[in-house]
Scaffold this active site. Structure first.
Site, PDB file in Angstrom:
ATOM      1  N   HIS A 233       6.312  33.941  -1.285  1.00  0.00           N
ATOM      2  CA  HIS A 233       5.718  32.723  -1.831  1.00  0.00           C
ATOM      3  C   HIS A 233       4.358  33.149  -2.389  1.00  0.00           C
ATOM      4  O   HIS A 233       3.359  33.193  -1.658  1.00  0.00           O
ATOM      5  CB  HIS A 233       5.549  31.650  -0.752  1.00  0.00           C
ATOM      6  CG  HIS A 233       6.844  31.123  -0.204  1.00  0.00           C
ATOM      7  ND1 HIS A 233       7.892  30.734  -1.012  1.00  0.00           N
ATOM      8  CD2 HIS A 233       7.254  30.926   1.079  1.00  0.00           C
ATOM      9  CE1 HIS A 233       8.894  30.311  -0.256  1.00  0.00           C
ATOM     10  NE2 HIS A 233       8.542  30.422   1.020  1.00  0.00           N
ATOM     11  N   THR A 234       4.327  33.504  -3.654  1.00  0.00           N
ATOM     12  CA  THR A 234       3.104  34.082  -4.217  1.00  0.00           C
ATOM     13  C   THR A 234       1.936  33.104  -4.223  1.00  0.00           C
ATOM     14  O   THR A 234       0.779  33.530  -4.179  1.00  0.00           O
ATOM     15  CB  THR A 234       3.356  34.591  -5.645  1.00  0.00           C
ATOM     16  OG1 THR A 234       3.858  33.517  -6.457  1.00  0.00           O
ATOM     17  CG2 THR A 234       4.364  35.728  -5.639  1.00  0.00           C
ATOM     18  N   CYS A 235       2.228  31.821  -4.282  1.00  0.00           N
ATOM     19  CA  CYS A 235       1.138  30.832  -4.296  1.00  0.00           C
ATOM     20  C   CYS A 235       0.361  30.834  -2.983  1.00  0.00           C
ATOM     21  O   CYS A 235      -0.807  30.430  -2.948  1.00  0.00           O
ATOM     22  CB  CYS A 235       1.681  29.437  -4.571  1.00  0.00           C
ATOM     23  SG  CYS A 235       2.389  29.231  -6.215  1.00  0.00           S
ATOM     24  N   PHE A 236       1.029  31.282  -1.908  1.00  0.00           N
ATOM     25  CA  PHE A 236       0.397  31.261  -0.593  1.00  0.00           C
ATOM     26  C   PHE A 236       0.220  32.657  -0.008  1.00  0.00           C
ATOM     27  O   PHE A 236      -0.153  32.795   1.157  1.00  0.00           O
ATOM     28  CB  PHE A 236       1.216  30.393   0.368  1.00  0.00           C
ATOM     29  CG  PHE A 236       1.443  28.987  -0.128  1.00  0.00           C
ATOM     30  CD1 PHE A 236       0.427  28.046  -0.061  1.00  0.00           C
ATOM     31  CD2 PHE A 236       2.659  28.622  -0.690  1.00  0.00           C
ATOM     32  CE1 PHE A 236       0.626  26.758  -0.533  1.00  0.00           C
ATOM     33  CE2 PHE A 236       2.865  27.330  -1.160  1.00  0.00           C
ATOM     34  CZ  PHE A 236       1.841  26.403  -1.090  1.00  0.00           C
ATOM     35  N   ASN A 237       0.525  33.691  -0.797  1.00  0.00           N
ATOM     36  CA  ASN A 237       0.396  35.086  -0.347  1.00  0.00           C
ATOM     37  C   ASN A 237       1.223  35.353   0.902  1.00  0.00           C
ATOM     38  O   ASN A 237       0.775  36.011   1.845  1.00  0.00           O
ATOM     39  CB  ASN A 237      -1.074  35.453  -0.081  1.00  0.00           C
ATOM     40  CG  ASN A 237      -1.945  35.308  -1.309  1.00  0.00           C
ATOM     41  OD1 ASN A 237      -1.453  35.321  -2.434  1.00  0.00           O
ATOM     42  ND2 ASN A 237      -3.238  35.170  -1.104  1.00  0.00           N
TER      43      ASN A 237
END
Length: 267
Positions: A233-237
């Site tokens: 989930h790249t938005c939340f690392n």
């Protein structure tokens, strides 16, 4: 026109600084000095034009006779959209020969031409765009290196620091076997692979200011042992990692994922 594009580029850099967004843009250190009104010197030429800097420094080792063979005056020729022009570095420069006594002045004036005279309109356009977002009051207490770090991040890939600050979720802890496998595999990665892993997990391969210990990075359990690839989930690392049974399987699945990912999906 071209100047408007340069001004918009300045605004883009200003927005990156203001919003703490790291960009893959590498400007020469002299640019950040000029933005802050810090004087640039001949040494800054090394980052902009290494060949020119080397050539100018060689002048300091020449004899009077050798300088005479060069037949140089205090003027420089430059290309202006296909038109060859001449600029006098000092008043009456066309009639002032380069000598041992004035070569230091020649080098400094040449550097001044490169950083100021040759790009004055372009720099003013860039600065006007930058200042529109980050006015002098916002950056006046910063140093050039600090602004550079705000724009493009830190270059130090200290994954030991990242390991020390990583958060675990879904039942994982730092002592979980697959987590130990993960950090052992990652420690063997080249810098290129480490950057690809960062991009896979966070959508950016840049290191935040202060180093990787400042990155909010999470590794979460994504089921038991399976052939599924790691996801994120790249938005939340957040890296979603199945609980692979062996280190070889984790290495193969992780490398497959980071080599074949693009955007929000798999190629």
């Amino acid at each position: 026109d071209a100047l408007e594009e340069i001004r918009l580029t300045g605004q883009l850099i200003g927005l990156a600084v203001y919003n703490a967004v790291i960009l893959d843009i590498h400007l020469p250190p002299a640019m950040y000095k000029k933005l802050l009104g810090v004087p640039v010197t001949r040494d800054d030429l090394r980052d902009v034009d290494p060949a020119l800097h080397h050539g100018l420094m060689q002048l300091l080792g020449l004899s009077e006779e050798e300088l005479g063979f060069l037949d140089r005056n205090f003027e420089v020729e430059y290309d202006n959209v296909g038109e060859l022009r001449t600029f006098e570095l000092i008043p009456n420069g066309a009639h002032t020969p380069l000598t041992i006594t004035n070569r230091e002045l020649f080098i400094d004036k040449y550097a001044e031409f490169v950083f100021d005279k040759s790009c004055e309109k372009q720099f003013l356009a860039f600065k006007s765009g930058f200042d529109r977002i980050c006015g002098p009051s916002y950056v006046r207490f910063m140093r050039p290196r600090e602004i550079e770090l705000l724009v493009c991040g830190c270059s130090d890939l200290d994954f030991a620091a990242l390991e020390g600050s990583t958060i675990y979720d879904g039942g994982y802890t730092k002592t979980t076997k697959v987590i130990q496998y993960f950090w052992q595999v990652v420690s063997e990665f080249t810098d290129h692979l480490k950057r690809k892993l960062l991009f896979f997990a966070t959508s950016s391969d840049r290191v935040p200011i202060g180093g990787l210990s400042k990155l909010h990075f999470v590794i979460a359990k994504n089921g038991g042992d399976s052939d599924r690839l790691p996801t994120s989930h790249t938005c939340f690392n957040v890296l979603l990692l199945p609980e692979y049974s062996t280190i070889d399987k984790l290495r193969e699945r992780l490398l497959t994922a980071i080599h074949n990912s693009e955007g929000f999906g798999m190629i």
